[in-house]
Design a protein around this motif. Structure first.
Motif, mmCIF file in Angstrom:
data_model
loop_
_atom_site.group_PDB
_atom_site.id
_atom_site.type_symbol
_atom_site.label_atom_id
_atom_site.label_comp_id
_atom_site.label_asym_id
_atom_site.label_seq_id
_atom_site.Cartn_x
_atom_site.Cartn_y
_atom_site.Cartn_z
ATOM 1 N N ALA B 57 17.675 36.729 91.459
ATOM 2 C CA ALA B 57 18.183 35.801 91.168
ATOM 3 C C ALA B 57 19.682 35.763 91.862
ATOM 4 C CB ALA B 57 17.594 35.379 89.654
ATOM 5 N N LEU B 58 19.990 36.551 91.025
ATOM 6 C CA LEU B 58 21.414 36.746 90.968
ATOM 7 C C LEU B 58 22.047 37.512 92.218
ATOM 8 C CD1 LEU B 58 23.562 37.821 89.166
ATOM 9 C CD2 LEU B 58 23.073 40.722 88.824
ATOM 10 N N VAL B 90 17.048 30.309 92.748
ATOM 11 C CA VAL B 90 17.563 31.355 91.467
ATOM 12 C C VAL B 90 16.059 30.944 90.902
ATOM 13 C CG1 VAL B 90 19.899 31.551 90.423
ATOM 14 C CG2 VAL B 90 20.095 30.578 92.382
ATOM 15 N N ILE B 91 15.825 29.575 90.220
ATOM 16 C CA ILE B 91 15.182 29.201 88.819
ATOM 17 C C ILE B 91 13.535 30.310 89.471
ATOM 18 C CG2 ILE B 91 14.228 27.025 89.729
ATOM 19 C CD1 ILE B 91 14.955 27.129 85.954
ATOM 20 N N LEU B 92 13.350 29.859 90.744
ATOM 21 C CA LEU B 92 11.842 31.103 90.563
ATOM 22 C C LEU B 92 11.924 32.027 90.412
ATOM 23 C CD1 LEU B 92 9.197 30.294 91.876
ATOM 24 C CD2 LEU B 92 10.153 30.950 94.392
ATOM 25 N N VAL B 96 9.969 34.730 87.228
ATOM 26 C CA VAL B 96 9.529 35.112 87.482
ATOM 27 C C VAL B 96 9.794 36.235 86.988
ATOM 28 C CG1 VAL B 96 8.288 37.042 88.810
ATOM 29 C CG2 VAL B 96 8.695 34.577 90.050
ATOM 30 N N HIS B 97 11.062 36.806 86.380
ATOM 31 C CA HIS B 97 11.913 37.525 85.840
ATOM 32 C C HIS B 97 11.618 37.226 83.665
ATOM 33 C CE1 HIS B 97 15.340 40.699 84.508
ATOM 34 N NE2 HIS B 97 15.327 39.056 84.234
ATOM 35 N N LEU B 98 11.159 36.383 83.914
ATOM 36 C CA LEU B 98 11.148 36.084 82.610
ATOM 37 C C LEU B 98 9.890 36.194 82.409
ATOM 38 C CD1 LEU B 98 11.894 35.236 79.892
ATOM 39 C CD2 LEU B 98 11.999 32.999 80.759
ATOM 40 N N LEU B 99 8.830 36.241 82.976
ATOM 41 C CA LEU B 99 7.737 35.474 82.676
ATOM 42 C C LEU B 99 7.129 36.744 82.815
ATOM 43 C CD1 LEU B 99 4.811 33.983 83.093
ATOM 44 C CD2 LEU B 99 4.856 33.900 85.108
ATOM 45 N N TRP B 130 18.772 31.418 81.483
ATOM 46 C CA TRP B 130 17.925 30.577 82.227
ATOM 47 C C TRP B 130 17.254 29.226 81.507
ATOM 48 C CZ3 TRP B 130 12.522 28.690 80.122
ATOM 49 C CH2 TRP B 130 12.102 28.181 81.301
ATOM 50 N N SER B 131 17.637 28.778 80.099
ATOM 51 C CA SER B 131 18.123 27.826 79.874
ATOM 52 C C SER B 131 18.737 26.709 80.447
ATOM 53 C CB SER B 131 18.699 27.426 78.102
ATOM 54 O OG SER B 131 17.761 28.259 78.059
ATOM 55 N N LEU B 132 20.249 27.396 81.038
ATOM 56 C CA LEU B 132 21.260 26.785 81.826
ATOM 57 C C LEU B 132 20.203 26.403 82.961
ATOM 58 C CD1 LEU B 132 23.656 25.701 80.960
ATOM 59 C CD2 LEU B 132 24.580 27.833 81.441
ATOM 60 N N LEU B 133 19.569 27.038 83.749
ATOM 61 C CA LEU B 133 19.087 27.418 85.334
ATOM 62 C C LEU B 133 18.418 25.976 85.107
ATOM 63 C CD1 LEU B 133 18.730 30.693 86.260
ATOM 64 C CD2 LEU B 133 19.897 28.735 87.226
ATOM 65 N N LEU B 134 17.638 26.227 83.812
ATOM 66 C CA LEU B 134 16.418 25.307 83.768
ATOM 67 C C LEU B 134 17.176 24.141 83.678
ATOM 68 C CD1 LEU B 134 13.552 25.063 83.317
ATOM 69 C CD2 LEU B 134 13.950 24.380 81.853
ATOM 70 N N ALA B 135 18.153 23.480 83.123
ATOM 71 C CA ALA B 135 19.019 21.870 83.041
ATOM 72 C C ALA B 135 19.655 21.838 84.010
ATOM 73 C CB ALA B 135 20.477 22.366 81.803
ATOM 74 N N LEU B 136 19.847 22.423 84.853
ATOM 75 C CA LEU B 136 20.921 22.586 86.302
ATOM 76 C C LEU B 136 19.402 22.117 87.048
ATOM 77 C CD1 LEU B 136 23.358 25.651 86.604
ATOM 78 C CD2 LEU B 136 23.315 22.845 85.813
ATOM 79 N N THR B 137 18.355 23.031 87.011
ATOM 80 C CA THR B 137 17.467 22.732 88.170
ATOM 81 C C THR B 137 16.862 20.951 87.871
ATOM 82 O OG1 THR B 137 16.610 24.956 87.941
ATOM 83 C CG2 THR B 137 15.156 23.580 89.043
#
Lengths: 273, 218
Positions: B57-58, B90-92, B96-99, B130-137
């Motif tokens: 992701a990074l 990035v969000i994918l 997967v990282h978070l999951l 991750w939440s921020l990424l979700l908002a961007l997605t």
């Protein structure tokens, strides 16, 4: 090589053993790299014979044990112990070896022996993590550990030369390592070359590196979290694949409180973590 | 040269590059699943999987931030069209990282997840990121972007603070191997320094909202 040993009833367990493959392929042994799979990859040509283990310091008679002495001079027995890593995973492992006390008694500790200091082999040519800071995780080698003399003499404290009935694989700390089952795994120092009895508390590697995260005692304690993660539960690495892991409650002193809790009577375990 | 840069981009160039990007981003993930299934990741691959996907992701995040400077330097404006594609990876990877953290490490212990978020600063940083990424997605489709108008830029400006959060999260999560996180941090700071002016311009309205008590005397 196969070892011959007794199987004392007191150390037989009905817990599910962590399979040999996992015990020998998931190791923290930064001398061979910081990734868990690195030691199994990088330690295979490690020379474990000839070997010398010295016992010295505050003793009546210093000892030097060679490879054969380690395997033969004290009767070997098998003990199944739980291993709880400070990273909150755990295994159940059948070790083969002898009580540390049996070895120390041979050296005849003096009255001023208050602590026991251990040291791993220092050989950057064989241990790539000692050669390169990047590979060795920034640790100042050799790796050192220590116990109080009471902890060292406790019947549970074990010197392992084998697991699953055979001599140790190099990645598990061959040819000789410490196993202290009620403490976090990093106390159980591998590939030991020196045991020194001392009057003062010896330095210990992880404590030197991050004193606020790793103490001298490092007793398994679900009540005292690591500053960055919880120690209340642990992921037991057992049989089966990736999705079969279980999360179980962590027990005080890793479930060995009956045998060792008295060592810490009156000691504030929150402060002395 | 002026003519060349004014020439319309051939669709096939973008399609080829985008296909390559999809492959490059997907292959490591497919390889990881294959290796995990085949038992090739050692005795307990959980930590490996978490680190691998986190770093994935990074890396994708770094690449999205590298595209604009590259496009500017080599006058290849069409590269900007690839930012969203990599952003979605990035969000994918982050998901997967978070999951993997929740499913493989915590083994679905939701109360433990909740207490870890509250008590561990580095987990909190990770969740925030991750939440921020979700908002961007969710605001990345063209239709949403159009509807948001100027708000869109303001929201997507957060990609810059985000990279610092992510690098910090990485630095805090390791036990002693700090060299790699430090290298990532330096690269992140370099990527941000390429956009000094933009960052200043965005930050200005935030600062100027604070009431001024005193006028500065030179």
């Amino acid at each position: 090589a196969d070892l011959s040993f007794s199987q004392p009833q007191a150390y037989v367990s009905d817990e599910i053993l962590t399979p040999f493959d996992k015990v020998s392929q998931h190791n923290n042994f930064y001398e061979f790299g910081t990734d868990k799979a690195d030691p199994a990859r990088n330690a295979q040509s490690f020379q474990t014979n000839p070997w010398q283990l010295k016992v010295e310091g505050e003793v009546g008679s210093s000892l030097t044990l060679d490879y054969d002495d380690l395997m033969q001079s004290i009767p070997l027995e098998e003990r199944v112990y739980r291993l709880r890593c400070v990273e909150a995973w755990s295994m159940v492992i059948p070790w083969v070896g002898f009580p540390l006390a049996a070895l120390l008694k041979k050296a005849d500790p003096t009255g001023s022996a208050k602590y026991v200091a251990f040291e791993t082999l220092y050989d950057p040519n064989q241990m790539p993590g000692q050669k390169s800071r990047l590979m060795g995780g920034g640790i100042d080698y050799p790796y050192v550990e220590g116990l109080t003399i009471e902890e060292a003499m406790n019947p549970l404290t074990f010197i392992a030369v084998g697991l699953y009935g055979k001599t140790l694989p190099p990645q598990n700390g061959a040819p000789v390592r410490l196993v202290v089952p009620w403490k976090y795994g990093f106390k159980s120092i591998k590939s030991v070359v020196n045991i020194r009895l001392t009057e003062r508390r010896p330095p210990t590697t992880w404590n030197q590196l991050a004193p606020h995260e790793y103490g001298f005692y490092a007793n398994v304690n679900p009540e005292v979290d690591h500053p960055r993660w919880s120690q209340a539960t642990e992921r037991r690495i057992g049989e089966g694949g990736l999705l079969s892991a279980k999360r179980i409650a962590t027990l005080p002193f890793n479930g060995y409180g009956e045998q060792v809790a008295h060592l810490y009577a009156g000691l504030d375990l929150r402060r002395n973590y | 040269m002026a003519e060349a840069s004014a020439r319309p981009v051939y669709w096939w160039r973008v399609v080829t590059v985008k296909t390559l990007m999809h492959l490059l981003a997907l292959l490591p993930l497919v390889g990881l699943f294959w290796a995990a299934n085949a038992g090739r990741l050692g005795g307990d691959p959980v930590q490996y999987i978490i680190h691998f996907t986190g770093k994935g992701a990074l890396n994708c995040l770094m690449i999205t931030l590298l595209l604009t400077p590259l496009a500017r330097k080599f006058k290849q404006g069409w590269l900007l069209q690839c930012r969203r594609l990599i952003g979605l990876y990035v969000i994918l990877y982050a998901s997967v990282h978070l999951l993997s953290f929740i499913a493989l490490d915590l083994v679905w212990d939701w109360s433990l997840l909740a207490s870890e978020i509250v008590e561990r600063p580095y987990i909190l940083l990770g969740m925030l990121s991750w939440s921020l990424l979700l908002a961007l997605t969710v605001t990345s489709p063209m239709a949403v972007r159009r509807r948001m108008g100027g708000q869109w830029q303001r929201l997507h400006f957060w990609i810059y603070p985000l990279i610092l959060l992510v690098v910090w999260h990485y630095y805090w999560s390791v036990r002693s191997e700090v060299v790699e996180p430090i290298i990532y941090a330096l690269v992140a700071i370099w990527l941000l320094s390429l956009r000094k002016d933009k960052l200043k311009a965005f930050a200005k309205p935030i600062w100027s909202k604070q009431p001024k008590t005193k006028t500065k005397v030179a």
